[in-house]
Design a protein around this motif. Structure first.
Motif, PDB file in Angstrom:
ATOM      1  N   GLY A  73      40.933  29.552  31.965  1.00 43.56           N
ATOM      2  CA  GLY A  73      42.130  28.824  32.335  1.00 43.56           C
ATOM      3  C   GLY A  73      42.975  29.646  33.296  1.00 43.56           C
ATOM      4  O   GLY A  73      42.815  30.859  33.430  1.00 43.56           O
ATOM      5  N   GLY A  74      43.892  28.996  33.973  1.00 47.26           N
ATOM      6  CA  GLY A  74      44.715  29.697  34.943  1.00 47.26           C
ATOM      7  C   GLY A  74      44.057  29.734  36.311  1.00 47.26           C
ATOM      8  O   GLY A  74      42.978  29.191  36.540  1.00 47.26           O
ATOM      9  N   THR A  75      44.717  30.417  37.246  1.00 48.89           N
ATOM     10  CA  THR A  75      44.303  30.428  38.641  1.00 48.89           C
ATOM     11  C   THR A  75      43.867  31.830  39.067  1.00 48.89           C
ATOM     12  O   THR A  75      44.463  32.817  38.658  1.00 48.89           O
ATOM     13  CB  THR A  75      45.459  29.951  39.540  1.00 48.89           C
ATOM     14  N   GLY A  76      42.829  31.882  39.885  1.00 55.76           N
ATOM     15  CA  GLY A  76      42.344  33.144  40.412  1.00 55.76           C
ATOM     16  C   GLY A  76      42.466  33.198  41.927  1.00 55.76           C
ATOM     17  O   GLY A  76      42.559  32.169  42.610  1.00 55.76           O
ATOM     18  N   THR A 111      29.918  43.653  32.246  1.00 58.40           N
ATOM     19  CA  THR A 111      29.878  42.757  31.093  1.00 58.40           C
ATOM     20  C   THR A 111      30.395  43.447  29.840  1.00 58.40           C
ATOM     21  O   THR A 111      31.120  42.845  29.040  1.00 58.40           O
ATOM     22  CB  THR A 111      28.439  42.273  30.865  1.00 58.40           C
ATOM     23  N   ALA A 112      30.034  44.707  29.651  1.00 58.38           N
ATOM     24  CA  ALA A 112      30.490  45.445  28.472  1.00 58.38           C
ATOM     25  C   ALA A 112      32.005  45.547  28.426  1.00 58.38           C
ATOM     26  O   ALA A 112      32.616  45.546  27.356  1.00 58.38           O
ATOM     27  CB  ALA A 112      29.863  46.843  28.460  1.00 58.38           C
ATOM     28  N   CYS A 113      32.627  45.636  29.607  1.00 56.94           N
ATOM     29  CA  CYS A 113      34.081  45.791  29.672  1.00 56.94           C
ATOM     30  C   CYS A 113      34.813  44.451  29.702  1.00 56.94           C
ATOM     31  O   CYS A 113      36.047  44.432  29.682  1.00 56.94           O
ATOM     32  CB  CYS A 113      34.448  46.599  30.914  1.00 56.94           C
ATOM     33  N   ARG A 114      34.075  43.373  29.770  1.00 62.46           N
ATOM     34  CA  ARG A 114      34.734  42.067  29.863  1.00 62.46           C
ATOM     35  C   ARG A 114      35.593  41.771  28.632  1.00 62.46           C
ATOM     36  O   ARG A 114      36.611  41.109  28.722  1.00 62.46           O
ATOM     37  CB  ARG A 114      33.692  40.961  30.057  1.00 62.46           C
ATOM     38  N   TRP A 115      35.168  42.305  27.491  1.00 67.19           N
ATOM     39  CA  TRP A 115      35.927  42.042  26.268  1.00 67.19           C
ATOM     40  C   TRP A 115      37.376  42.541  26.403  1.00 67.19           C
ATOM     41  O   TRP A 115      38.315  41.853  26.012  1.00 67.19           O
ATOM     42  CB  TRP A 115      35.249  42.715  25.076  1.00 67.19           C
ATOM     43  N   TRP A 116      37.543  43.744  26.992  1.00 70.49           N
ATOM     44  CA  TRP A 116      38.899  44.298  27.141  1.00 70.49           C
ATOM     45  C   TRP A 116      39.711  43.448  28.122  1.00 70.49           C
ATOM     46  O   TRP A 116      40.894  43.169  27.883  1.00 70.49           O
ATOM     47  CB  TRP A 116      38.831  45.738  27.641  1.00 70.49           C
ATOM     48  N   TYR A 117      39.074  43.037  29.211  1.00 69.82           N
ATOM     49  CA  TYR A 117      39.764  42.170  30.175  1.00 69.82           C
ATOM     50  C   TYR A 117      40.210  40.872  29.509  1.00 69.82           C
ATOM     51  O   TYR A 117      41.350  40.416  29.713  1.00 69.82           O
ATOM     52  CB  TYR A 117      38.842  41.872  31.362  1.00 69.82           C
ATOM     53  N   GLU A 118      39.364  40.270  28.713  1.00 72.39           N
ATOM     54  CA  GLU A 118      39.718  39.005  28.062  1.00 72.39           C
ATOM     55  C   GLU A 118      40.884  39.193  27.092  1.00 72.39           C
ATOM     56  O   GLU A 118      41.744  38.296  26.964  1.00 72.39           O
ATOM     57  CB  GLU A 118      38.507  38.443  27.329  1.00 72.39           C
ATOM     58  N   GLN A 119      40.929  40.337  26.406  1.00 75.27           N
ATOM     59  CA  GLN A 119      42.041  40.587  25.477  1.00 75.27           C
ATOM     60  C   GLN A 119      43.349  40.780  26.236  1.00 75.27           C
ATOM     61  O   GLN A 119      44.411  40.280  25.827  1.00 75.27           O
ATOM     62  CB  GLN A 119      41.744  41.827  24.613  1.00 75.27           C
ATOM     63  N   GLU A 120      43.298  41.520  27.353  1.00 75.77           N
ATOM     64  CA  GLU A 120      44.499  41.671  28.177  1.00 75.77           C
ATOM     65  C   GLU A 120      44.976  40.317  28.688  1.00 75.77           C
ATOM     66  O   GLU A 120      46.170  40.001  28.669  1.00 75.77           O
ATOM     67  CB  GLU A 120      44.205  42.594  29.360  1.00 75.77           C
ATOM     68  N   LEU A 121      44.025  39.499  29.129  1.00 75.38           N
ATOM     69  CA  LEU A 121      44.350  38.177  29.651  1.00 75.38           C
ATOM     70  C   LEU A 121      45.000  37.316  28.577  1.00 75.38           C
ATOM     71  O   LEU A 121      45.976  36.602  28.834  1.00 75.38           O
ATOM     72  CB  LEU A 121      43.067  37.508  30.156  1.00 75.38           C
ATOM     73  N   ALA A 122      44.487  37.394  27.352  1.00 76.94           N
ATOM     74  CA  ALA A 122      45.022  36.588  26.270  1.00 76.94           C
ATOM     75  C   ALA A 122      46.441  37.003  25.893  1.00 76.94           C
ATOM     76  O   ALA A 122      47.260  36.172  25.483  1.00 76.94           O
ATOM     77  CB  ALA A 122      44.106  36.691  25.050  1.00 76.94           C
ATOM     78  N   LEU A 123      46.750  38.295  26.040  1.00 76.40           N
ATOM     79  CA  LEU A 123      48.086  38.767  25.678  1.00 76.40           C
ATOM     80  C   LEU A 123      49.108  38.543  26.796  1.00 76.40           C
ATOM     81  O   LEU A 123      50.223  38.087  26.542  1.00 76.40           O
ATOM     82  CB  LEU A 123      48.026  40.268  25.338  1.00 76.40           C
ATOM     83  N   VAL A 124      48.726  38.831  28.021  1.00 79.96           N
ATOM     84  CA  VAL A 124      49.676  38.718  29.135  1.00 79.96           C
ATOM     85  C   VAL A 124      49.850  37.269  29.587  1.00 79.96           C
ATOM     86  O   VAL A 124      50.946  36.852  29.948  1.00 79.96           O
ATOM     87  CB  VAL A 124      49.204  39.600  30.320  1.00 79.96           C
ATOM     88  N   ARG A 125      48.764  36.502  29.564  1.00 78.07           N
ATOM     89  CA  ARG A 125      48.778  35.097  29.979  1.00 78.07           C
ATOM     90  C   ARG A 125      49.380  34.918  31.381  1.00 78.07           C
ATOM     91  O   ARG A 125      50.338  34.166  31.587  1.00 78.07           O
ATOM     92  CB  ARG A 125      49.556  34.213  28.995  1.00 78.07           C
ATOM     93  N   PRO A 126      48.879  35.624  32.381  1.00 80.34           N
ATOM     94  CA  PRO A 126      49.434  35.479  33.734  1.00 80.34           C
ATOM     95  C   PRO A 126      49.120  34.103  34.311  1.00 80.34           C
ATOM     96  O   PRO A 126      48.092  33.501  33.985  1.00 80.34           O
ATOM     97  CB  PRO A 126      48.697  36.578  34.513  1.00 80.34           C
TER      98      PRO A 126
END
Length: 458
Positions: free
Chosen positions: A419-422, A370-385
């Motif tokens: 949003g997006g697909t997993g 959970t503590a690291c989720r913030w970094w994952y969300e920021q990467e996701l927002a920038l890359v938008r895969p």
């Protein structure tokens, strides 16, 4: 048996006076039947017209927290609330300090439900305008779960003091004429107006401020359950806005990319530099460094692993050790160019247990994920895969926001909270740990097939 009649569902004072007298007279809780108004009770109970006379010199002292809890619990719709509160009062009201006590816990959950219902009424009441002989009047319809209408009256008087308004509910009605608050009888949904001219303007405004980049459907439904939607004009737009959120968000991102040039790369570099000093959880202390994600910032596929291993921790790059070599081989066989994929981890620091000179991998816990989720969300927002592939259970938990087994999610097309697909498969390190050569070979073939299936979604 003694029957005590309370004047109204939310009559705290009536319950308090009767309960105090009963407790001072040492009347056992099983000997009391509580009812409201003319409601039915026990046919064999003796009606108590007035509170019983307490024992001579008896005194009853209760903690302030008990009184506060009782004032809230009385508003609950559970008919047992009077008896439950009296049981706590008559046995030992100081038990309220014991949060593990089953009765106290039950009462606290009831109080929590009441507070939530009070909040929902304040958030989801929608007034509609009518015009009568005195001018504009605003009418609202609401269906509370608990007996909170009178308790909420002061909020609406203070918030809408200059308006003439009425709030209609199935239990009672509140009317404010600008100076005096009065009560009326219960109402039905048909007594409230269906719409008014202002709603068209409001709907246009609501649609214009709806930000698809901030949409989290699960959180929205938790805060605004569907049962309230029928009373709010803007909810008629929600389904369409949610359905088009991904397309609108993609358009916004593409517009930003084209208008500011290298802004995405600059933002990613700043994010990586910030992550290098991350202290969100204790894992940063023994680790050598933060291992951030890497790859093209317009990648259609993002691979998310568990955490850096020993070699990744030393090198500062994701998937460069034995598991990384296994991943590279599988990607090649699946027809996927790793150079076109953004690769990162759910947790950015290496968690390990020292064994002599060796550092043995240790699984991250829920708090570290959970503590690291913030970094994952920021990467996701920038890359938008378009597609996020989780390698292993830790990564699956990170991308979906909840714990789940690989066997349950593997090979399924998943809708992600942001949003997006997993897509979920095993971590390549799992293949390295299999002792049986034949089983390992089959597991590897399945892993390659999973990667092919993921790429096919694109």
């Amino acid at each position: 048996m003694r029957a005590v009649t309370i004047a109204a569902e939310d009559d705290f004072e009536g319950w308090r006076d009767a309960a105090r007298a009963l407790a001072q007279a040492h009347v056992a809780p099983p000997e009391v039947v509580w009812r409201v108004g003319e409601g039915g009770g026990d046919l064999f109970a003796t009606e108590v017209a007035a509170p019983p006379t307490p024992a001579s010199g008896a005194k009853l002292r209760v903690p302030k927290t008990f009184v506060e809890l009782a004032q809230t619990v009385i508003l609950h719709s559970d008919p047992q609330r009077f008896a439950l509160l009296y049981t706590l009062l008559a046995t030992d009201p100081h038990r309220i300090e014991d949060r593990a006590d089953p009765l106290v816990r039950r009462l606290e959950l009831m109080a929590k439900a009441v507070r939530r219902d009070i909040h929902k009424m304040r958030a989801f009441v929608r007034f509609r305008e009518l015009v009568d002989e005195a001018g504009p009047r605003f009418i609202a319809w609401f269906e509370p779960e608990h007996h909170i209408v009178r308790a909420n009256a002061r909020f609406f008087v203070e918030r809408f003091a200059s308006m003439r308004w009425s709030i209609l509910t199935p239990e009672l009605s509140l009317h404010w004429d600008g100076q005096t608050l009065s009560e009326g009888p219960a109402a039905t949904r048909g007594d409230a107006p269906a719409d008014d001219p202002v709603e068209a303007v409001w709907n246009t405004y609501y649609a214009s401020i709806f930000n698809p980049a901030r949409l989290k459907t699960g959180a929205m439904l938790k805060e605004m359950p569907r049962k309230y939607w029928k009373n709010m004009p803007e909810t008629a737009l929600v389904k369409e806005l949610v359905a088009g959120a991904r397309a609108r968000e993609t358009a916004m991102v593409e517009t930003a990319r084209s208008s500011v040039g290298g802004n995405v790369e600059g933002a990613w570099n700043a994010l990586r530099d910030e992550a290098a000093a991350c202290t969100r959880c204790p894992l940063y202390k023994p680790a050598t460094q933060t291992v951030f994600g890497e790859g093209p910032l317009d990648a259609a596929m993002m691979l998310v692993g568990e955490q850096p291993g020993d070699q990744e921790d030393l090198a500062g790059h994701a998937f460069v050790g034995p598991a990384g070599q296994m991943l590279n081989r599988a990607l090649e066989e699946a027809g996927i160019d790793r150079a076109r994929v953004y690769v990162t981890n759910a947790v950015k620091h290496f968690k390990f247990e020292p064994r002599g000179k060796r550092r043995i991998h240790a699984k991250p816990d829920a708090g570290e994920i959970t503590a690291c989720r913030w970094w994952y969300e920021q990467e996701l927002a920038l890359v938008r895969p378009k597609l996020v592939v989780a390698l292993g259970a830790t990564a699956a938990r990170q991308i979906t926001g909840k714990a789940a087994t690989i066997s349950r999610l593997r090979g399924q097309k998943l809708a992600l909270p942001e949003g997006g697909t997993g897509w979920v498969t095993v971590h390549p390190s799992y293949l390295l740990r299999l002792p049986d050569a034949e089983a390992a070979a089959q597991a590897y073939r399945d892993f390659v097939a999973d990667l092919r299936g993921a790429w096919a979604l694109l």
